[in-house]
Structure formats: C-alpha cells, structure tokens
Motif scaffolding. Sequence first.
Motif, PDB file in Angstrom:
ATOM      1  N   GLY A   1      48.490 -99.915  75.880  1.00 44.97           N
ATOM      2  CA  GLY A   1      49.838-100.426  75.696  1.00 44.97           C
ATOM      3  C   GLY A   1      50.348-100.332  74.273  1.00 44.97           C
ATOM      4  N   LEU A   2      49.757 -99.446  73.462  1.00 47.70           N
ATOM      5  CA  LEU A   2      50.164 -99.291  72.062  1.00 47.70           C
ATOM      6  C   LEU A   2      51.251 -98.236  71.890  1.00 47.70           C
ATOM      7  N   ALA A   3      51.515 -97.455  72.923  1.00 51.38           N
ATOM      8  CA  ALA A   3      52.611 -96.477  72.906  1.00 51.38           C
ATOM      9  C   ALA A   3      53.159 -96.368  74.327  1.00 51.38           C
ATOM     10  N   LYS A   4      54.466 -96.314  74.423  1.00 50.95           N
ATOM     11  CA  LYS A   4      55.095 -96.206  75.740  1.00 50.95           C
ATOM     12  C   LYS A   4      55.243 -94.753  76.179  1.00 50.95           C
ATOM     13  N   LYS A   5      55.492 -93.870  75.217  1.00 49.92           N
ATOM     14  CA  LYS A   5      55.730 -92.476  75.594  1.00 49.92           C
ATOM     15  C   LYS A   5      55.299 -91.551  74.446  1.00 49.92           C
ATOM     16  N   PRO A   6      54.017 -91.196  74.383  1.00 53.93           N
ATOM     17  CA  PRO A   6      53.553 -90.272  73.342  1.00 53.93           C
ATOM     18  C   PRO A   6      54.024 -88.843  73.621  1.00 53.93           C
TER      19      PRO A   6
ATOM     20  N   MET B   1      63.000 -87.112  80.660  1.00 54.27           N
ATOM     21  CA  MET B   1      62.054 -87.593  79.667  1.00 54.27           C
ATOM     22  C   MET B   1      62.329 -89.063  79.317  1.00 54.27           C
ATOM     23  N   ALA B   2      63.611 -89.391  79.141  1.00 50.27           N
ATOM     24  CA  ALA B   2      63.987 -90.727  78.687  1.00 50.27           C
ATOM     25  C   ALA B   2      63.781 -91.785  79.767  1.00 50.27           C
ATOM     26  N   THR B   3      63.969 -91.413  81.018  1.00 53.94           N
ATOM     27  CA  THR B   3      63.911 -92.408  82.100  1.00 53.94           C
ATOM     28  C   THR B   3      62.577 -92.427  82.834  1.00 53.94           C
ATOM     29  N   GLY B   4      61.794 -91.369  82.725  1.00 52.69           N
ATOM     30  CA  GLY B   4      60.536 -91.294  83.473  1.00 52.69           C
ATOM     31  C   GLY B   4      59.409 -92.049  82.790  1.00 52.69           C
ATOM     32  N   ASP B   5      58.416 -92.433  83.562  1.00 56.68           N
ATOM     33  CA  ASP B   5      57.240 -93.139  83.053  1.00 56.68           C
ATOM     34  C   ASP B   5      56.098 -92.135  82.949  1.00 56.68           C
ATOM     35  N   TYR B   6      55.973 -91.500  81.795  1.00 56.85           N
ATOM     36  CA  TYR B   6      54.983 -90.440  81.598  1.00 56.85           C
ATOM     37  C   TYR B   6      53.881 -90.896  80.641  1.00 56.85           C
ATOM     38  N   ASP B   7      52.668 -90.417  80.907  1.00 52.89           N
ATOM     39  CA  ASP B   7      51.574 -90.687  79.982  1.00 52.89           C
ATOM     40  C   ASP B   7      51.750 -89.904  78.688  1.00 52.89           C
TER      41      ASP B   7
ATOM     42  N   GLN C   1      61.512 -76.772  70.567  1.00 50.16           N
ATOM     43  CA  GLN C   1      62.225 -77.713  71.435  1.00 50.16           C
ATOM     44  C   GLN C   1      62.393 -79.062  70.745  1.00 50.16           C
ATOM     45  N   MET C   2      61.342 -79.536  70.091  1.00 47.66           N
ATOM     46  CA  MET C   2      61.451 -80.795  69.367  1.00 47.66           C
ATOM     47  C   MET C   2      62.484 -80.697  68.249  1.00 47.66           C
ATOM     48  N   ASP C   3      62.527 -79.551  67.573  1.00 49.51           N
ATOM     49  CA  ASP C   3      63.467 -79.384  66.466  1.00 49.51           C
ATOM     50  C   ASP C   3      64.917 -79.406  66.949  1.00 49.51           C
ATOM     51  N   LEU C   4      65.146 -79.084  68.222  1.00 50.30           N
ATOM     52  CA  LEU C   4      66.504 -79.140  68.769  1.00 50.30           C
ATOM     53  C   LEU C   4      66.983 -80.579  68.956  1.00 50.30           C
ATOM     54  N   LEU C   5      66.045 -81.525  68.964  1.00 46.47           N
ATOM     55  CA  LEU C   5      66.399 -82.941  69.113  1.00 46.47           C
ATOM     56  C   LEU C   5      66.707 -83.521  67.736  1.00 46.47           C
ATOM     57  N   ALA C   6      67.939 -83.381  67.312  1.00 46.20           N
ATOM     58  CA  ALA C   6      68.333 -83.883  65.999  1.00 46.20           C
ATOM     59  C   ALA C   6      68.364 -85.406  66.003  1.00 46.20           C
TER      60      ALA C   6
ATOM     61  N   HIS D   1      70.117 -87.084  71.211  1.00 43.83           N
ATOM     62  CA  HIS D   1      69.350 -87.205  69.981  1.00 43.83           C
ATOM     63  C   HIS D   1      67.939 -87.717  70.246  1.00 43.83           C
ATOM     64  N   PHE D   2      67.089 -87.510  69.262  1.00 40.67           N
ATOM     65  CA  PHE D   2      65.681 -87.879  69.400  1.00 40.67           C
ATOM     66  C   PHE D   2      65.520 -89.355  69.736  1.00 40.67           C
ATOM     67  N   GLU D   3      66.322 -90.211  69.100  1.00 40.79           N
ATOM     68  CA  GLU D   3      66.186 -91.650  69.308  1.00 40.79           C
ATOM     69  C   GLU D   3      66.411 -92.064  70.763  1.00 40.79           C
ATOM     70  N   GLU D   4      67.051 -91.209  71.546  1.00 43.01           N
ATOM     71  CA  GLU D   4      67.392 -91.543  72.928  1.00 43.01           C
ATOM     72  C   GLU D   4      66.328 -91.107  73.932  1.00 43.01           C
ATOM     73  N   THR D   5      65.274 -90.475  73.466  1.00 50.62           N
ATOM     74  CA  THR D   5      64.262 -89.934  74.391  1.00 50.62           C
ATOM     75  C   THR D   5      63.237 -90.975  74.823  1.00 50.62           C
ATOM     76  N   GLY D   6      63.123 -92.069  74.101  1.00 55.06           N
ATOM     77  CA  GLY D   6      62.094 -93.070  74.414  1.00 55.06           C
ATOM     78  C   GLY D   6      60.741 -92.758  73.815  1.00 55.06           C
ATOM     79  N   ILE D   7      60.615 -91.640  73.100  1.00 55.93           N
ATOM     80  CA  ILE D   7      59.335 -91.274  72.486  1.00 55.93           C
ATOM     81  C   ILE D   7      59.062 -92.199  71.305  1.00 55.93           C
ATOM     82  N   ASP D   8      57.867 -92.792  71.264  1.00 50.96           N
ATOM     83  CA  ASP D   8      57.532 -93.712  70.184  1.00 50.96           C
ATOM     84  C   ASP D   8      56.253 -93.319  69.446  1.00 50.96           C
ATOM     85  N   GLN D   9      55.698 -92.160  69.774  1.00 51.21           N
ATOM     86  CA  GLN D   9      54.510 -91.660  69.065  1.00 51.21           C
ATOM     87  C   GLN D   9      54.514 -90.144  69.182  1.00 51.21           C
ATOM     88  N   ILE D  10      54.368 -89.457  68.050  1.00 42.30           N
ATOM     89  CA  ILE D  10      54.319 -87.997  68.110  1.00 42.30           C
ATOM     90  C   ILE D  10      53.019 -87.488  67.502  1.00 42.30           C
TER      91      ILE D  10
END
Length: 300
Positions: free
Chosen positions: A43-48, A92-98, A106-111, A175-184
């Motif tokens: 439970g230390l990251a929701k969406k790596p 990506m933003a709404t799904g529950d992915y490991d 692709q990541m660079d396109l997420l400004a 934008h990147f902030e809207e993806t739900g990613i909290d660990q890269i």
Amino acid sequence: MRDIQKNFVWQVVTTGRGLAAHEVGTGKTASMIASAMELRRLGLAKKPMIAVKKANIEQITKEALELYPGAKILSTADNFDAQNRKRTIAQMATGDYDMVIMTHDQMDLLAMRPETQSQYINEELSELRAAREAAWQDDPKKSNRVVKALEAAQAKLEAKLRDAIDASEKDDAVHFEETGIDQIFVDEAHRYKSLPVYTHGERVKGVPQTRSDRATNMLMRSQWLQEHNGGRGVVFATGTPVANTMAELYNIQRYLQPNELKERGITSFDSWASAFGDRQTEMEPTVTGDYAPVTRFSKF
C-alpha cells in the motif's frame, strides 16, 4: 532473487527513491518489477509506472507477467498514437493496475500542467539570476561574457514561462498529474541527463551547457512526485550514471535528492561544485600547436 536485487527492492520499499547504477546483466529490470509489486502489496504506491526504451517494452511486459502471472499490468505499447492517447490515459487514470509500462517517448508526451511548469521555471529563473549576479560581482569586466550568456539563457527561459502561462488558457491536453501515477521507475535514465547547469565562473570544461525539454520535464515530474508523496516516488536505473561530465552527478542529485541538497544550503551548481567538486588546470596543446591553460571540472 539475488541479494543485490533484494537490497534494491528493500531500498525502494523503505525510501521510495533510489539509483540503480548497476552494470548490464545485474537484473535491474526484474528488480524494478518486484519493487513496483511490493509497493502495491504494502500500500505504499497506488499506481507505479515503469518507463522503458521503445525497443524493450514488449519484452519487459512479458518478463513482468512471467514473474507475476496474476499481475494487472497496463502496457501502452500500441495504444498511444494520436487517436488512442486520451482513451488510454483515461484507462490508466481510472483503472486499478499493479503497474503501468510505458515507453520513454510516451511518458515524455505527458506534459506537466502549465501552473506546475510555471512554478518550476520560476525556481530555475531564481537560480539563473543568482548566478548572473554572482558573475557580475566577481569581476564586471572579466565576467562580461559569462553575464551575457546567462542573460541570453534567462531570456529563453522567460519565453518558456510565457508559453506555459499562455497554454494554461487554451490547453486541453491530458497532463501527467491526471494519470494517478504516484511512483515512477525510469530505465536507461541517462537519457535524461541534459539538465541546464548555470555557473557564474568562466566556462569550465566538464560543465554542460545544453538543455533538453525531455530532461527539464523529467525534473519537474520527479520533484512534483516527491513533493506530493512525502519525499517518495522516483527510481532511476542506468548502467552509465556518469558518462561525459562530472556535473551529471549533480543532476542525478537534483532528480533524486532535492530536499537533501536544500537542507544543506546547496541551491545551485556553484555551491555544489565548491563543496564536492575539484577543478584542475593543466597546460594542453591548442589547434595551432601552442600550449594554453585549460580548466576542467574533473573530480568529485
């Protein structure tokens, strides 16, 4: 897993950050996958997210599924063209992915959001202005060329700030902030080494003068993640952490240890170099066959 891989996972679990500067063949990919799964399990990251080279994304996705057959993995390999990008990001933003596996491009396109860009550009402007002021105070005549170079860099940066402000009114991009990613996890992280370095001294060999939007956006992304996740959120992996210049180590710390630098009063390259760097001057041959003193930033 080997001990080095277990230690890698433990480092990520306990700190949420790290630099895997292991040589090729030491299992960095499996270590990143295992770290992402452990962060999810605890439970230390929701969406790596793992960012990889385009040529490797299918193989790394396959390796992840071999290591964790039941894992919920979103690979964006063939779903990020102009027609599918928004749908994939919404997924990506709404799904529950490991974990999410993307290519670097692709990541660079997420400004980052324009307001986030404005914040970090203003911080960079402050550093640049301080370097310019220090150069002028050192010796107005001797430093005239340095001051002009810094003023030109400032003008470019201010134009970039205006563009970010203008974009805030009309940009409908995701934008990147809207993806739900909290660990890269960033594989082959040396692709992001070209951060601008501002110095008030005369130009020294070994201090890079180039910048890239890719690296600048990565700095914004990494600092934003750490600010919003209690200092956690970024892991780099590369077999060549220092390839061309000693200043690349400073840039790695800007990505991964911004708070530690600030706590020690290190807010610019010059303050870092005076604490941890060594400039050496030696006589070297010129193109005309003569010898001239050349100063290099050569050790840390």
